[in-house]
Design an enzyme around this catalytic site. Structure first.
Site, PDB file in Angstrom:
ATOM      1  N   GLU A  40     -14.591  -5.600   0.361  1.00  0.00           N
ATOM      2  CA  GLU A  40     -15.379  -4.927  -0.683  1.00  0.00           C
ATOM      3  C   GLU A  40     -14.732  -5.186  -2.056  1.00  0.00           C
ATOM      4  O   GLU A  40     -15.421  -5.461  -3.043  1.00  0.00           O
ATOM      5  CB  GLU A  40     -15.455  -3.412  -0.411  1.00  0.00           C
ATOM      6  CG  GLU A  40     -16.372  -3.033   0.741  1.00  0.00           C
ATOM      7  CD  GLU A  40     -15.800  -3.404   2.113  1.00  0.00           C
ATOM      8  OE1 GLU A  40     -14.561  -3.548   2.245  1.00  0.00           O
ATOM      9  OE2 GLU A  40     -16.600  -3.547   3.051  1.00  0.00           O
ATOM     10  N   SER A  43       0.816  -1.215   0.000  1.00  0.00           N
ATOM     11  CA  SER A  43       0.000   0.000   0.000  1.00  0.00           C
ATOM     12  C   SER A  43       0.847   1.261   0.000  1.00  0.00           C
ATOM     13  O   SER A  43       1.980   1.272   0.477  1.00  0.00           O
ATOM     14  CB  SER A  43      -0.908   0.016   1.224  1.00  0.00           C
ATOM     15  OG  SER A  43      -1.818  -1.044   1.188  1.00  0.00           O
ATOM     16  N   SER A  62       3.172  -4.666   6.590  1.00  0.00           N
ATOM     17  CA  SER A  62       3.226  -5.680   7.646  1.00  0.00           C
ATOM     18  C   SER A  62       4.653  -6.121   7.901  1.00  0.00           C
ATOM     19  O   SER A  62       5.399  -6.371   6.965  1.00  0.00           O
ATOM     20  CB  SER A  62       2.411  -6.912   7.250  1.00  0.00           C
ATOM     21  OG  SER A  62       1.078  -6.561   7.080  1.00  0.00           O
ATOM     22  N   GLU A  87      -1.981 -14.936  -1.362  1.00  0.00           N
ATOM     23  CA  GLU A  87      -2.356 -14.356  -0.077  1.00  0.00           C
ATOM     24  C   GLU A  87      -3.809 -14.685   0.258  1.00  0.00           C
ATOM     25  O   GLU A  87      -4.133 -15.042   1.377  1.00  0.00           O
ATOM     26  CB  GLU A  87      -2.144 -12.838  -0.133  1.00  0.00           C
ATOM     27  CG  GLU A  87      -2.288 -12.146   1.197  1.00  0.00           C
ATOM     28  CD  GLU A  87      -1.825 -10.687   1.148  1.00  0.00           C
ATOM     29  OE1 GLU A  87      -1.743 -10.121   0.041  1.00  0.00           O
ATOM     30  OE2 GLU A  87      -1.560 -10.124   2.212  1.00  0.00           O
TER      31      GLU A  87
END
Lengths: 310, 387
Positions: free
Chosen positions: B368, B128, B160, B243
């Site tokens: 979403e 991100s 992460s 993932e």
């Protein structure tokens, strides 16, 4: 360890799916609804496919298959919203009679000249039975009053519940498909309603529910076929998961259809009403929940990662 | 359908069970999202490696055991049944490792995979950016080719493991002026390279597991590029597939949580609502359903099949199941739910787990986005608004 349906099993199901898609579409359902809702020609077609004899031993003219194959075909019957009493005769009554060693007359079932409607104490009616007629919400379902002193045999009950679960998954898949197709063509605000995320996300949630109900049905079919001690718990798990998925599919499908979904003219209602009927048949949701509860919380069933196939 | 384990599979289960019984720390490790917890989790990775358990499905030459996916599932079942620590190494072994196997050169495989399997190099993901979360194609961080180096500049965030990890991977814009999915390249970088600044981000639970990464003229050898220049989007999509799909969250994790939830219910039966009781039963059922599905998918992949957009069904299912299970536990705990430690000094793992479970529907592509993928790629509904 191989938790997969075999190529042969998948081909069998695909053949039945294609056959029913070609011969038992919505136009047939509307015709049956308007006139007599049983049609000897449809039954004869199923006989020609060998389906009433699917579980009948080969020595009696059947195909000698087991409950996994039967559940696969029951799923296709749900998908097609089949009206004829194939599932109750061939996948509930025949395996039950075989388990009891009552093999007389099964050849007639395979030949298509005998249909069997079995009462059970769990049901206040008999589907396609001989008693006084009772009206079902499902216009293609013929119910009759149950005779006094119906059997409460647990194996019969589990067969009925398992095959209900399989049909419910097929019904759910069909309703998801109908709602999806409608969302592609219905235009509002200048675009197909299926382009709106509010619609997409509801349908995606149905896809998730159906995807994870299906393997529970296969697990239950394998357990009942093998006579595993935990079979009753797995059957209840299948009925619960399949019912919840089918009801979610039904309620989502009518919502996606909008006002059209509330009309008799849209075919969705046949599938939706069958799902309502089968949701309560062969044991209520509460009954099946309690049976799982007794094993899982009660402690008689081994749980945890190392007991996946207990 | 053959629902019995072979004698070899049973022997393998017995082997890993015995090894774990002898090696899993008696006390749970503190969360790996803090310095102390991270270090103890990395130490555990190295203990795992001494038994050659780092990543059992990898070929032996890369530090694995060359086992199949059913054996991997057995390993995972026993791992979670034993209450073994979470994997500090997950970004490496479950995400980047399979990606390198698919897209890496022989040199890259030999260089990166064995230290990964041994837990010697811990990887952070750097997907991100501040302006590219769910919309990952909006990435603006750049990698400019200068001779035999790329020069990285820009910013990544919510990475992460990046507060403590050794190396990172992500995609960078290599083509000047390129838009969306085009002109992106997948690059691996040492997090201690000059020019990289890590700013740990305090997370919901107060600890600092993920971090912001700032790149200021960071020189990375071209040899650290995975696949070709401009092919980064496809490579990243494959990584994201791993993932969401089979590996990151194996069923054993949720079956173990469901079992703990059943035990918790039994302790709180007298005060529990009928709704909580149903939720507990449903938790067991859903974890089982996820396990059945995973076994079927594993067998399909072993027979040469692939997992595509179906991975999105999985991701929604396990992330929402995890949140529901932990929410139910919080309800069962009642007034004790807010305690970080119970009166006996034990950590309230349900509280930690509940907080972490809230990230499940967000990370690895928000649910979403997953629902869009299902609607568009599995159901065939029209795409709107995506470039």
């Amino acid at each position: 360890m191989d938790f997969r349906l075999s190529e042969d099993q998948l081909l069998l199901a695909e053949g039945v799916r294609d056959y029913l898609a070609g011969t038992h579409g919505p136009a047939v359902l509307r015709r049956l609804d308007a006139g007599p809702n049983r049609d000897p020609a449809i039954w004869q077609g199923l006989v020609a496919m060998g389906l009433p004899g699917l579980c009948v031993p080969e020595a009696q003219g059947g195909l000698g298959m087991g409950l996994v194959e039967a559940a696969l075909i029951a799923l296709e019957c749900g998908r097609a919203c089949l009206a004829e009493p194939l599932v109750d005769t061939a996948f509930v009554a025949v395996p039950w009679l075989l388990a009891r060693g009552e093999t007389a007359g099964l050849g007639e079932v395979a030949a298509g000249t005998r249909k069997i409607a079995l009462p059970h104490a769990a049901n206040p009616w008999v589907a396609d039975g001989d008693g006084t007629a009772l009206a079902s919400v499902d216009p293609l379902r013929n119910l009759a009053t149950a005779p006094a002193g119906a059997s409460d045999d647990p194996h019969l009950f589990n067969l009925g519940a398992l095959m209900c679960a399989a049909q419910l998954v097929g019904l759910g898949e069909a309703m998801l498909g109908q709602a999806t197709e409608y969302a592609k063509i219905r235009q509002q605000f200048g675009q197909p309603v299926g382009a709106f995320q509010a619609i997409k996300h509801q349908l995606a949630s149905v896809a998730v529910a159906v995807e994870f109900a299906r393997p529970v049905v296969w697990r239950a079919a394998a357990a009942l076929q093998a006579g595993e001690a935990s079979a009753a718990l797995h059957v209840s798990h299948a009925k619960l998961a399949a019912t919840d998925a089918a009801i979610l599919a039904a309620e989502t499908a009518i919502q996606v259809h909008g006002a059209m979904g509330y009309t008799y003219e849209v075919d969705l209602h046949f599938w939706m009403k069958r799902a309502w009927a089968l949701a309560g048949a062969w044991g209520s949701r509460a009954f099946h929940l309690a049976r799982i509860d007794a094993g899982v919380i009660g402690g008689s069933h081994p749980i945890g990662p190392e007991h996946t196939f207990a | 359908m053959q629902l019995a384990y072979t004698p070899a599979q049973q022997a393998f289960r017995a082997e890993i069970r015995a090894w774990l019984a002898a090696h899993v720390p008696a006390e749970p490790l503190v969360t790996l999202e803090c310095r102390e917890g991270y270090d103890s989790h990395v130490a555990w990775e190295r203990t795992l490696a001494t038994g050659n358990w780092g990543m059992v499905t990898w070929p032996e030459q890369f530090g694995g055991r060359g086992l199949d996916l059913i054996e991997w599932l057995i390993f995972e079942e026993e791992y979670f049944a034993a209450g073994a620590p979470l994997r500090a190494n997950q970004n490496g072994i479950f995400l980047l490792g399979p990606t390198i196997m698919e897209f890496g050169t022989d040199e890259q495989k030999a260089r990166f995979l064995p230290p990964m399997a041994r837990g010697e190099v811990i990887w952070a993901q750097a997907w991100s950016e501040p302006g590219a979360g769910s919309d990952m194609a909006a990435i603006s961080s750049k990698a400019q080719l200068e001779g035999d180096h790329y020069v990285l500049s820009g910013q990544k965030t919510w990475s992460s493991r990046a507060a403590f990890a050794d190396w990172g991977f992500g995609i960078f814009r290599t083509e000047e002026g390129s838009k969306r999915h085009k002109g992106l390249t997948f690059i691996l970088f040492d997090l201690n390279t000059p020019g990289i600044t890590r700013r740990p981000i305090r997370q919901l639970h107060g600890e600092t597991g993920f971090a912001e990464l700032f790149f200021d003229e960071v020189r990375v050898p071209v040899a650290n590029r995975l696949a070709g220049e401009g092919e980064g989007w496809n490579v990243a999509m494959a990584t994201a597939g791993f993932e969401r799909g089979l590996m990151l969250r194996s069923p054993g994790r949720f079956q173990a949580t469901a079992r703990r939830l059943v035990e918790l219910y039994r302790q709180h039966k007298a005060t529990a609502s009928p709704a909580a009781r149903e939720a507990v039963v449903q938790a067991w059922g859903a974890a089982q359903a996820y396990a059945y599905n995973t076994y079927a998918v594993a067998a399909k992949i072993m027979a040469g099949g692939k997992i595509g957009a179906e991975a999105s069904l999985n991701k929604i299912f396990w992330s929402e199941l995890d949140r529901t299970m932990h929410r139910t536990a919080m309800q069962l705990l009642g007034a004790a739910a807010e305690l970080k430690q119970f009166g006996d000094g034990s950590i309230n793992a349900w509280l930690e787990g509940y907080i972490f479970s809230l990230s499940g529907p967000i990370y690895a592509g928000s649910n979403e986005v997953q629902r869009n993928i299902i609607a568009e790629r599995l159901l065939g509904l029209p795409r709107v608004g995506a470039g």
